[in-house]
Design a protein around this motif. Sequence first.
Motif: not given
Length: 295
Positions: A139-144
């Motif tokens: 659902e997302i490509d990357l997280a921070i």
Amino acid sequence: MELRHLRYFVALAERLNFTAAAAQVHVTQPTLSHQIKQLENELDMALFERTERRVSLTAAGMLFLPRVIEALKTLDSGTALLKASATLSGHLRIATSQTFNLAIVPRTVLLFRQQHENVRVTIEELTLADMTRALRADEIDLAIAYQPTDAHDMVFEPLCDEELVLFLPADHALARRKRVRMIELHGRDMVMLSTRYKTRQIIDDALISAGTIPNVIIESGTIPSLLNLVRQTGAPTILSRYALTPDSPLKTVPLESPRPTRTTGLIYSNDRARSPLETAFGALLRKVAVSYIAT
């Protein structure tokens, strides 16, 4: 040794015929022969055995060939990636912590969009648990965020260490201190992040290790709300130092004994290859984060 030497070497090793190899790399036969001789002189060993009727690889040539093929493939794929990154398009989905979304992520997205105007960016603020769930569900490509402790299917690339400091009104009794020991917060009224956030867990661990139990009068799930509560109630809170905006009337004081910190980084799913979009954004984010740390 130049790149063309390696390409000529592979062509001749594959064809084992000077005329055919020269045609493949679009040079004359004497040029190819001269370039191969230059490569052999530089390596100080023969790569080919030449007779009037045939060309064959020497033992050295056989050892050298697979490594050269591998190196050229890596170089060619890197070149293709660079060319693709110059004309990026698509949709980049990012999840971030609240602190990074105050300044660092918006600044990075602005610069990223200036470089890649055909890319649409979506930013969401999520808890660490929700980030890892969203990465697994694509659902997302990357997280921070901060390093997951129980997500072995994730790749974590550290960006920076964030110091957690005391936020308090300018007229608070501790506001003029250079440092405040954790034990000095014992019994004091404080406002805190909700316990569902990893940052609160880090803070609680530091308080417990110092034998400190503050009087938490209000909990909130957002940084703007917490900072407003500090102004309204006069009760301090603990947040990353990056949560302080230039126009804020609040003061920050470092904490010690212990000094709470957290490591923020990029989190990717280990189950799929990283796209050029993700790679380009990650590189830019790292540059922007370093500039904020330096200030």
